[in-house]
Write an enzyme that holds these catalytic residues in place. Sequence first.
Site, PDB file in Angstrom:
ATOM      1  N   ARG A 157      11.973  -0.521   6.634  1.00  0.00           N
ATOM      2  CA  ARG A 157      12.396   0.420   5.606  1.00  0.00           C
ATOM      3  C   ARG A 157      13.389  -0.252   4.673  1.00  0.00           C
ATOM      4  O   ARG A 157      14.577   0.027   4.675  1.00  0.00           O
ATOM      5  CB  ARG A 157      12.988   1.650   6.263  1.00  0.00           C
ATOM      6  CG  ARG A 157      11.947   2.310   7.148  1.00  0.00           C
ATOM      7  CD  ARG A 157      12.380   3.638   7.656  1.00  0.00           C
ATOM      8  NE  ARG A 157      11.181   4.444   7.892  1.00  0.00           N
ATOM      9  CZ  ARG A 157      11.150   5.760   7.749  1.00  0.00           C
ATOM     10  NH1 ARG A 157      12.218   6.413   7.390  1.00  0.00           N
ATOM     11  NH2 ARG A 157      10.048   6.421   7.979  1.00  0.00           N
TER      12      ARG A 157
ATOM     13  N   PRO B  59       0.813  -1.220   0.000  1.00  0.00           N
ATOM     14  CA  PRO B  59       0.000   0.000   0.000  1.00  0.00           C
ATOM     15  C   PRO B  59       0.850   1.276   0.000  1.00  0.00           C
ATOM     16  O   PRO B  59       1.290   1.727   1.045  1.00  0.00           O
ATOM     17  CB  PRO B  59      -0.833  -0.108   1.279  1.00  0.00           C
ATOM     18  CG  PRO B  59      -0.649  -1.513   1.759  1.00  0.00           C
ATOM     19  CD  PRO B  59       0.683  -1.947   1.241  1.00  0.00           C
ATOM     20  N   GLU B  60       1.097   1.799  -1.179  1.00  0.00           N
ATOM     21  CA  GLU B  60       1.734   3.099  -1.278  1.00  0.00           C
ATOM     22  C   GLU B  60       0.660   4.095  -1.696  1.00  0.00           C
ATOM     23  O   GLU B  60      -0.517   3.743  -1.810  1.00  0.00           O
ATOM     24  CB  GLU B  60       2.893   3.046  -2.275  1.00  0.00           C
ATOM     25  CG  GLU B  60       3.847   1.903  -1.932  1.00  0.00           C
ATOM     26  CD  GLU B  60       5.306   2.170  -2.199  1.00  0.00           C
ATOM     27  OE1 GLU B  60       5.668   3.301  -2.557  1.00  0.00           O
ATOM     28  OE2 GLU B  60       6.099   1.223  -2.032  1.00  0.00           O
TER      29      GLU B  60
ATOM     30  N   LYS C 238      -0.866   8.296   2.288  1.00  0.00           N
ATOM     31  CA  LYS C 238      -1.259   6.909   2.507  1.00  0.00           C
ATOM     32  C   LYS C 238      -2.457   6.807   3.452  1.00  0.00           C
ATOM     33  O   LYS C 238      -2.807   5.719   3.902  1.00  0.00           O
ATOM     34  CB  LYS C 238      -0.078   6.126   3.070  1.00  0.00           C
ATOM     35  CG  LYS C 238       1.115   6.087   2.115  1.00  0.00           C
ATOM     36  CD  LYS C 238       2.156   5.120   2.634  1.00  0.00           C
ATOM     37  CE  LYS C 238       3.543   5.678   2.497  1.00  0.00           C
ATOM     38  NZ  LYS C 238       4.536   4.826   3.147  1.00  0.00           N
TER      39      LYS C 238
END
Length: 274
Positions: free
Chosen positions: A253, A2-3, A51
Amino acid sequence: MPEGDTVWLASKRMHDALAGRVLTRAELRVPRHATADLTGRAVTEVLARGKHMLTRLDGGLTLHTHFRMDGTWHLQRPGGRWRGGPAHQVRALLANAEWEAVGYRLHDVKLLPTAAEDTVVGHLGPDVLGPDWDPAEVARRIAADPDREVGEVLLDQRVLAGVGNLYKGETLFLTGLSPWTPVGRVPDVPKVVATAYRLMRANRDHPEQSTTGSLRRDETHWVYGRAGRPCRRCGTRIRVGEQGPPDKAEYARVIYWCPRCQPGPTPETVGARH
Ligand SMILES: [Zn+2]
């Protein structure tokens, strides 16, 4: 993953299914709002901010939700079996006479006055896919701290909203930058910003996320998800690592890069975890 583009498309589909229609059933399965009764209210608008998703209801209420790593909204016709996961993962249900929207694994589910939306999204920088997109302002914000690593600053939602690990990594590959390059040494910051925008805009209207232009299986990305495989340009093995402080609110990340096409600092030279 989900970006911003995923949330944008989900919000558009939610808007098309819910906006202008009265909720005939509504449940928020989170302790804080378990007794909230939204039945009888109309949804006025569903929109993405980076987002984050904002579902606005008449009477001046907004439902805020965030996908984080694996959240999703499933839209289906009423009466069918819910298929987005086990029932205990359902966090929200919004239904009208024609559609059921079932929200699985949503985070930060919060009902708040529409006038107070800034308390949940006011910290965000310009939204890559939003009406407030301002590439010059984003370039200015990126350049403001010349010592920050470019791969880290691209994920900073206060600088620009919507970019996640996928578009970060692909943008840096296409601009030939090591993710650990200090932004003060990036020769063309506006080009980095323009590349991130171009990639996300190209994928806004469909669920596939291709940065290469190909929708064929295994050909959709330059470096993302391709650790150990040969670079599409030079054949060097793609590397994977982590960059920046762990972000408990979102997800690891992770960064993929080609050490040859993206010369500059490496995890070894900057002492990063990898
Ligand atoms: Zn390469």
